[in-house]
Design an enzyme around this catalytic site. Sequence first.
Site, PDB file in Angstrom:
ATOM      1  N   THR A  34       0.831  -1.203   0.000  1.00  0.00           N
ATOM      2  CA  THR A  34       0.000   0.000   0.000  1.00  0.00           C
ATOM      3  C   THR A  34       0.866   1.253   0.000  1.00  0.00           C
ATOM      4  O   THR A  34       0.580   2.225  -0.709  1.00  0.00           O
ATOM      5  CB  THR A  34      -0.934   0.004   1.222  1.00  0.00           C
ATOM      6  N   ASP A 221      -4.449  -2.577  -7.760  1.00  0.00           N
ATOM      7  CA  ASP A 221      -4.112  -3.310  -6.537  1.00  0.00           C
ATOM      8  C   ASP A 221      -4.863  -4.638  -6.515  1.00  0.00           C
ATOM      9  O   ASP A 221      -5.921  -4.778  -7.136  1.00  0.00           O
ATOM     10  CB  ASP A 221      -4.476  -2.466  -5.309  1.00  0.00           C
ATOM     11  N   GLN A 252      -1.827 -15.332  -2.537  1.00  0.00           N
ATOM     12  CA  GLN A 252      -3.011 -14.942  -1.764  1.00  0.00           C
ATOM     13  C   GLN A 252      -4.260 -14.866  -2.641  1.00  0.00           C
ATOM     14  O   GLN A 252      -5.219 -14.167  -2.307  1.00  0.00           O
ATOM     15  CB  GLN A 252      -2.776 -13.601  -1.068  1.00  0.00           C
ATOM     16  N   ARG A 608      -1.178 -13.770   8.779  1.00  0.00           N
ATOM     17  CA  ARG A 608      -1.853 -12.700   9.532  1.00  0.00           C
ATOM     18  C   ARG A 608      -1.171 -12.458  10.873  1.00  0.00           C
ATOM     19  O   ARG A 608      -1.375 -11.418  11.497  1.00  0.00           O
ATOM     20  CB  ARG A 608      -3.324 -13.060   9.816  1.00  0.00           C
TER      21      ARG A 608
END
Length: 722
Positions: A34, A221, A252, A608
């Site tokens: 990001t 993205d 992912q 995570r």
Amino acid sequence: MIDYLQELNEQQRAVVTDTDSAILVLAGAGSGKTRCIIYRAAHLIKERKIPPWKILIVTFTNKAAGELQDRLEKLLSIPMRSLWVGTFHSICLRILRYEASVLPYNANFSIYDSDEQKSVLKRIYKEHGYDVQKFPLNKVLGRIGRFKNRLMHPEDIAAGEIGHNPFDKGFVQIYRHYQESLLMNQAMDFDDILLYTAKLLRENEAIRAKYQELFAYVMIDEYQDTNRAQFEIVHQIASKHQRVCVVGDDDQAIYSFRGATLRNILEFERDYNDVKAIRLEQNYRSTTAILDLANAIISQNKYRHAKELWSELGEGLKPRLEVYEDGFEEAEMVAQQISEQWQAGQDLRQIAILYRTNAQSRVFENALMQRKIPYSIVGSLHFYQRKEIKDLLAYLCCISNPADNENLLRIINEPPRGIGLTSVGKLLSFAGKTRVSLYNTIQNSGAVQDLGMAAVKRVSAFASKLESWRKMLDSTPVTAIVKEIVEDLGLVQLYKKSSDPKDIARAENLIEFVASVNEFADRFERENERLPLLADFLPYVALQTDMDKVSSESESVRLMTLHNAKGLEFESIYLVGLENELLPHRMSMDSREEIEEERRLFYVGVTRAKRLLKLSYARSRRLYDSFSFTEPSIFIEKLDSRLLESHGHDMGIPGSTYKKAIHKVRDSQKHFKIGQKVWHKEYGVGVVLSVNGLDQDAVVTVSFGNGKLLKVVGSHLETGKL
């Protein structure tokens, strides 16, 4: 000038500063993608002097778009209102409204959600005589969506694209009527927004040239989650100038059920010229021990760009694998460990329990409630608040309290039994005039004079069911009543017939509910030395559904599916249910592609975790009203035992590096033969019908004397007692 040297690593700087060629950014989990997108946009605007309106940035969610825009404004101290940033749907909607003059729609066309789509179909079925049983709404809408994802309206479907069976032939006609209805109503569904934009850019040269010039720089993205229509939109805009930067992680990619295709990111280097691939492998989230496990898991996948995550955050605690006897013990021990963390000062918002399916949440909710640990479910309803569970509870409430009109109204035509709104209105009117309950009214529906004979027959049949169940209240255990209602109504079978994943999940939730009643009964009997009745169970459930103490702002443990965990991070992760048929899921084990996506889900869950990662599986789980023995997930069988710290004296994973001897086993127990008599501590004596495996860990199908037919891991059987 923005100081990239201080803020970014070498690979991130390359993403930001190389702006004149096609860039594929393979951004590993927690690698700061990001920040790269934001700084790349800032670099274009501040250093390259590109106007914001010449930049297109597509994000996965509207929330992400808003946050990106806010961070850019703070970074550059100038408004970013003219920047084209948003989801595919929001960007395409803007384009379609601007270009409505070349579309068969007005600029103010409506957008129909799934409920409105179904309403359109229902009217079509009524007008043209289609049978909803032969053409289930969700199945039809799902297929319509898949055709639109392939950029195909009804007129685009060639003869070879469709089968010759009655459903396929009828489907094309329904699809045609559906599109005609949308056009007549000046409405698009969500798939149309993408389809019309892709077709507009592909077929209208002037408009394509306009947006190729307008969007001089394109950034996408989560590119691994794009579908065919989204690929086409990006390609039509960026293929000419090639100034496109896509950011994603094929490791992912977990949304194939939404139409996403891994092909887009795997073949990006074929779709554009002289592509520069940049790997972001430094992880800023997790410790080395966690990343070593994640790398080992995902390296077993074939269809991926190779990458190796690493971190400078230190070695950290080794991930821990816990083995429990059953799902109830798993939930209890996870709750106990969380309680200990909470008492030690850990912020509950930094703890998450991750699982594969929504139905798995219920035992953890109960265990957390028992310890008064606040929790919240991310992206899902509280177990007892889900529609199918509330419907079943409404049946229980009605037979327990006949004055409960609200719950009776909920179920009077659920599942559908032909008691329509008109009939319900007449019943309510009669009840109001005679001042009796709705329950009493349906028991005497023949007295409702303006109710037709057919309606009276249907209402009477429903009333008879309720009354027969009411007669069981005082003497029948709650477990038997619940099973009777579920089986009599055919609720599980009703949902299992559907091809809609949501309906399949509802069937799983109902099965899980029956299991919860059995667990309640077991505990109640131990504590009260009698079997519980419905009157004992309902107050318990009422307390379970009291969520007043939990709010989205409060400190609480997060419970969520692995799909909902994507993009999030927590100090502590409990990844539970690592068993075959849960992860990988039983419906995703038919092909290598499905298995690899399930493994990517596992990888997403592992990555995570920041500091603490605990994995677990149970040797058995309650399925409906009996226990089934499980197998450890195939995803942990091949892992190097040095990557994990294992716990439990009975630890053992068949066929894996984790296998440890639990106890010495006699030779007679190591080999099972068809027809052999065996003994199980819960089910008693049984006969072996089939054997899968050679040693004591073989999976044995046994027919027990009580009539149960179960698959059992051989180590749970004995022969010496016979």
